[in-house]
Motif scaffolding. Structure first.
Motif, PDB file in Angstrom:
ATOM      1  N   SER A   1     -84.628  31.412 -12.363  1.00 46.39           N
ATOM      2  CA  SER A   1     -83.289  31.901 -12.017  1.00 46.39           C
ATOM      3  C   SER A   1     -82.261  31.667 -13.120  1.00 46.39           C
ATOM      4  O   SER A   1     -81.156  32.217 -13.054  1.00 46.39           O
ATOM      5  N   ARG A   2     -82.625  30.877 -14.130  1.00 43.55           N
ATOM      6  CA  ARG A   2     -81.710  30.615 -15.245  1.00 43.55           C
ATOM      7  C   ARG A   2     -82.438  30.895 -16.566  1.00 43.55           C
ATOM      8  O   ARG A   2     -82.761  29.969 -17.310  1.00 43.55           O
ATOM      9  N   PRO A   3     -82.702  32.157 -16.873  1.00 45.17           N
ATOM     10  CA  PRO A   3     -83.467  32.481 -18.087  1.00 45.17           C
ATOM     11  C   PRO A   3     -82.791  31.929 -19.341  1.00 45.17           C
ATOM     12  O   PRO A   3     -81.581  32.049 -19.512  1.00 45.17           O
ATOM     13  N   GLY A   4     -83.587  31.308 -20.192  1.00 38.79           N
ATOM     14  CA  GLY A   4     -83.072  30.729 -21.432  1.00 38.79           C
ATOM     15  C   GLY A   4     -82.551  29.316 -21.291  1.00 38.79           C
ATOM     16  O   GLY A   4     -82.314  28.635 -22.306  1.00 38.79           O
ATOM     17  N   HIS A   5     -82.385  28.851 -20.057  1.00 34.32           N
ATOM     18  CA  HIS A   5     -81.809  27.517 -19.841  1.00 34.32           C
ATOM     19  C   HIS A   5     -82.636  26.429 -20.521  1.00 34.32           C
ATOM     20  O   HIS A   5     -82.095  25.586 -21.251  1.00 34.32           O
ATOM     21  N   PHE A   6     -83.949  26.457 -20.295  1.00 37.71           N
ATOM     22  CA  PHE A   6     -84.770  25.372 -20.838  1.00 37.71           C
ATOM     23  C   PHE A   6     -85.000  25.503 -22.334  1.00 37.71           C
ATOM     24  O   PHE A   6     -85.299  24.506 -22.997  1.00 37.71           O
ATOM     25  N   ASP A   7     -84.855  26.701 -22.892  1.00 38.38           N
ATOM     26  CA  ASP A   7     -84.824  26.822 -24.356  1.00 38.38           C
ATOM     27  C   ASP A   7     -83.635  26.028 -24.901  1.00 38.38           C
ATOM     28  O   ASP A   7     -83.751  25.318 -25.909  1.00 38.38           O
ATOM     29  N   GLY A   8     -82.490  26.161 -24.225  1.00 39.55           N
ATOM     30  CA  GLY A   8     -81.302  25.428 -24.656  1.00 39.55           C
ATOM     31  C   GLY A   8     -81.457  23.934 -24.507  1.00 39.55           C
ATOM     32  O   GLY A   8     -81.040  23.154 -25.378  1.00 39.55           O
ATOM     33  N   VAL A   9     -82.074  23.503 -23.399  1.00 35.26           N
ATOM     34  CA  VAL A   9     -82.306  22.079 -23.167  1.00 35.26           C
ATOM     35  C   VAL A   9     -83.263  21.511 -24.219  1.00 35.26           C
ATOM     36  O   VAL A   9     -82.985  20.480 -24.843  1.00 35.26           O
ATOM     37  N   ALA A  10     -84.401  22.176 -24.410  1.00 35.63           N
ATOM     38  CA  ALA A  10     -85.399  21.668 -25.359  1.00 35.63           C
ATOM     39  C   ALA A  10     -84.848  21.634 -26.779  1.00 35.63           C
ATOM     40  O   ALA A  10     -85.116  20.696 -27.546  1.00 35.63           O
ATOM     41  N   THR A  11     -84.052  22.646 -27.132  1.00 35.18           N
ATOM     42  CA  THR A  11     -83.502  22.702 -28.492  1.00 35.18           C
ATOM     43  C   THR A  11     -82.516  21.569 -28.729  1.00 35.18           C
ATOM     44  O   THR A  11     -82.596  20.855 -29.735  1.00 35.18           O
ATOM     45  N   VAL A  12     -81.577  21.364 -27.800  1.00 39.28           N
ATOM     46  CA  VAL A  12     -80.573  20.325 -28.028  1.00 39.28           C
ATOM     47  C   VAL A  12     -81.189  18.932 -27.945  1.00 39.28           C
ATOM     48  O   VAL A  12     -80.833  18.033 -28.724  1.00 39.28           O
ATOM     49  N   VAL A  13     -82.148  18.729 -27.035  1.00 40.46           N
ATOM     50  CA  VAL A  13     -82.761  17.401 -26.932  1.00 40.46           C
ATOM     51  C   VAL A  13     -83.596  17.092 -28.173  1.00 40.46           C
ATOM     52  O   VAL A  13     -83.598  15.962 -28.661  1.00 40.46           O
ATOM     53  N   SER A  14     -84.283  18.100 -28.714  1.00 42.46           N
ATOM     54  CA  SER A  14     -85.029  17.851 -29.950  1.00 42.46           C
ATOM     55  C   SER A  14     -84.086  17.490 -31.086  1.00 42.46           C
ATOM     56  O   SER A  14     -84.398  16.614 -31.915  1.00 42.46           O
ATOM     57  N   LYS A  15     -82.913  18.140 -31.141  1.00 47.14           N
ATOM     58  CA  LYS A  15     -81.917  17.786 -32.156  1.00 47.14           C
ATOM     59  C   LYS A  15     -81.422  16.353 -31.948  1.00 47.14           C
ATOM     60  O   LYS A  15     -81.322  15.561 -32.904  1.00 47.14           O
ATOM     61  N   LEU A  16     -81.133  16.000 -30.711  1.00 46.32           N
ATOM     62  CA  LEU A  16     -80.654  14.648 -30.417  1.00 46.32           C
ATOM     63  C   LEU A  16     -81.719  13.606 -30.741  1.00 46.32           C
ATOM     64  O   LEU A  16     -81.407  12.535 -31.282  1.00 46.32           O
ATOM     65  N   PHE A  17     -82.972  13.902 -30.431  1.00 47.56           N
ATOM     66  CA  PHE A  17     -84.045  12.962 -30.767  1.00 47.56           C
ATOM     67  C   PHE A  17     -84.139  12.777 -32.279  1.00 47.56           C
ATOM     68  O   PHE A  17     -84.384  11.663 -32.765  1.00 47.56           O
ATOM     69  N   ASN A  18     -83.954  13.840 -33.043  1.00 47.30           N
ATOM     70  CA  ASN A  18     -84.013  13.727 -34.505  1.00 47.30           C
ATOM     71  C   ASN A  18     -82.834  12.947 -35.070  1.00 47.30           C
ATOM     72  O   ASN A  18     -82.943  12.328 -36.132  1.00 47.30           O
ATOM     73  N   ILE A  19     -81.704  12.997 -34.383  1.00 46.01           N
ATOM     74  CA  ILE A  19     -80.516  12.268 -34.843  1.00 46.01           C
ATOM     75  C   ILE A  19     -80.609  10.785 -34.482  1.00 46.01           C
ATOM     76  O   ILE A  19     -80.412   9.903 -35.314  1.00 46.01           O
ATOM     77  N   VAL A  20     -80.925  10.519 -33.205  1.00 46.36           N
ATOM     78  CA  VAL A  20     -80.903   9.146 -32.690  1.00 46.36           C
ATOM     79  C   VAL A  20     -82.205   8.408 -32.985  1.00 46.36           C
ATOM     80  O   VAL A  20     -82.221   7.197 -33.181  1.00 46.36           O
ATOM     81  N   LYS A  21     -83.315   9.134 -33.011  1.00 42.00           N
ATOM     82  CA  LYS A  21     -84.657   8.559 -33.198  1.00 42.00           C
ATOM     83  C   LYS A  21     -84.927   7.421 -32.203  1.00 42.00           C
ATOM     84  O   LYS A  21     -85.246   6.282 -32.587  1.00 42.00           O
ATOM     85  N   PRO A  22     -84.834   7.737 -30.918  1.00 41.13           N
ATOM     86  CA  PRO A  22     -85.036   6.692 -29.910  1.00 41.13           C
ATOM     87  C   PRO A  22     -86.509   6.350 -29.734  1.00 41.13           C
ATOM     88  O   PRO A  22     -87.399   7.161 -30.026  1.00 41.13           O
ATOM     89  N   ASP A  23     -86.756   5.149 -29.219  1.00 41.95           N
ATOM     90  CA  ASP A  23     -88.105   4.774 -28.819  1.00 41.95           C
ATOM     91  C   ASP A  23     -88.387   5.240 -27.393  1.00 41.95           C
ATOM     92  O   ASP A  23     -89.518   5.598 -27.064  1.00 41.95           O
ATOM     93  N   GLN A  24     -87.351   5.208 -26.556  1.00 42.96           N
ATOM     94  CA  GLN A  24     -87.459   5.660 -25.178  1.00 42.96           C
ATOM     95  C   GLN A  24     -86.233   6.487 -24.829  1.00 42.96           C
ATOM     96  O   GLN A  24     -85.127   6.188 -25.285  1.00 42.96           O
TER      97      GLN A  24
END
Length: 304
Positions: A126-149
């Motif tokens: 029901s929300r086309p493209g929503h999870f593309d946006g989620v996965a893209t921003v979270v991958s960017k945040l993971f690359n910035i913060v480099k968290p363990d968890q």
């Protein structure tokens, strides 16, 4: 508590915090809670878990425009920077990363992270493209913060499944930690969007948790109940609310989010040791709410 508005600041502060922890002979592991702000007790529970399990606790606050559709609530999504920072400090956060849209997307974006197989149903349908946006921003945040968890609430169970798949497929060195849904005393799952509800809508929205409780009772009491029967009963419970407009009611495997065979029974599913999710999305007025119940059937008492 440090506050970073740019990627460079965030990386600098994180390096400094890790060095300080190492010099003290303490745990330099980073726990990360990505949010869109307007923080509530659900977010606070994630921050407490991060603090308990990590030496350094990082929170991000960023309303991500690329996960909103054309007719969704980006412009009116609630924001409360001062209150958010107060909650973060109260919960012992070491660093808050609060980038602008221009900081996160400084030029035309040519890269999108797309996860398939777990995004085609539920909110993905029901929300086309929503999870593309989620996965893209979270991958960017993971690359910035480099968290363990990284800690995520189970209310957004499909998001958890999507991010776990992304992390596994791309060999990201971060553990996704799902955390239990936090509810109001009357059962309504906490959500930043609850603020949109009128008094009548807020009262009617309790049908979500009530319908999930009805389903669990059916699963416990009727070994021969089928997925179709359970979905039908939940749907009828929600439809009895005059203000509820159903987006979906689905019973799927978890975390793979695959449909169950209609001729399966709760007893046969239990024998397969299958985990399942009963997920609902319902609109009350202009406010769309989601809720779910994830069950490991072998752990649910079955009365036969």
């Amino acid at each position: 508590m440090k506050i970073a508005k740019t990627i460079t600041e965030a990386r600098t502060w994180i390096a400094q915090l890790k060095e300080e922890r190492r010099n003290l002979g303490a745990d330099p592991k980073i726990g990360f809670v990505p949010t869109m702000g307007y923080l509530h007790e659900g977010h606070a529970s994630l921050l407490r878990r991060s603090r308990q399990e990590s030496g350094i606790s990082v929170l991000s606050i960023f309303v991500n425009p690329i996960q909103f559709g054309a007719n969704e609530d980006l412009d009116r999504y609630p924001r409360s920077e001062e209150a958010d920072l107060q909650l973060a400090e109260r919960e012992g956060v070491d660093l808050v990363f609060m980038p602008s849209v221009d900081e996160m997307y400084p030029e035309e974006r040519k890269t999108t992270v797309t996860v398939t197989g777990v995004t085609e149903r539920l909110c993905g349908a029901s929300r086309p493209g929503h999870f593309d946006g989620v996965a893209t921003v979270v991958s960017k945040l993971f690359n910035i913060v480099k968290p363990d968890q990284a800690f995520f609430g189970a209310k957004d169970a499909q998001q958890v499944a999507v991010l776990q798949k992304m992390v596994n497929d791309l060999n990201m060195d971060v553990k996704i930690v799902p955390c239990p849904i936090v509810r109001e005393e009357d059962g309504l799952a906490l959500s930043s969007r609850n603020v949109y509800l009128s008094e009548d809508e807020r009262r009617e929205a309790l049908v979500l948790s009530r319908s999930l409780q009805t389903a669990e009772a059916k699963i416990q009491q009727e070994a021969d109940a089928t997925p179709a029967e359970i979905v039908s009963e939940v749907t009828a419970t929600i439809e009895a609310s005059p203000l509820a407009v159903i987006d979906y009611v689905e019973l799927l495997t978890f975390p793979n989010l695959k449909p169950l065979d209609d001729d399966q029974t709760m007893k046969s599913l239990r024998l397969s040791e299958q985990s399942i999710i009963l997920a609902v999305a319902v609109k009350f007025g202009s406010t769309r709410l989601i809720d779910n119940h994830i069950m490991k059937l072998k752990e649910v008492p079955l009365h036969v």
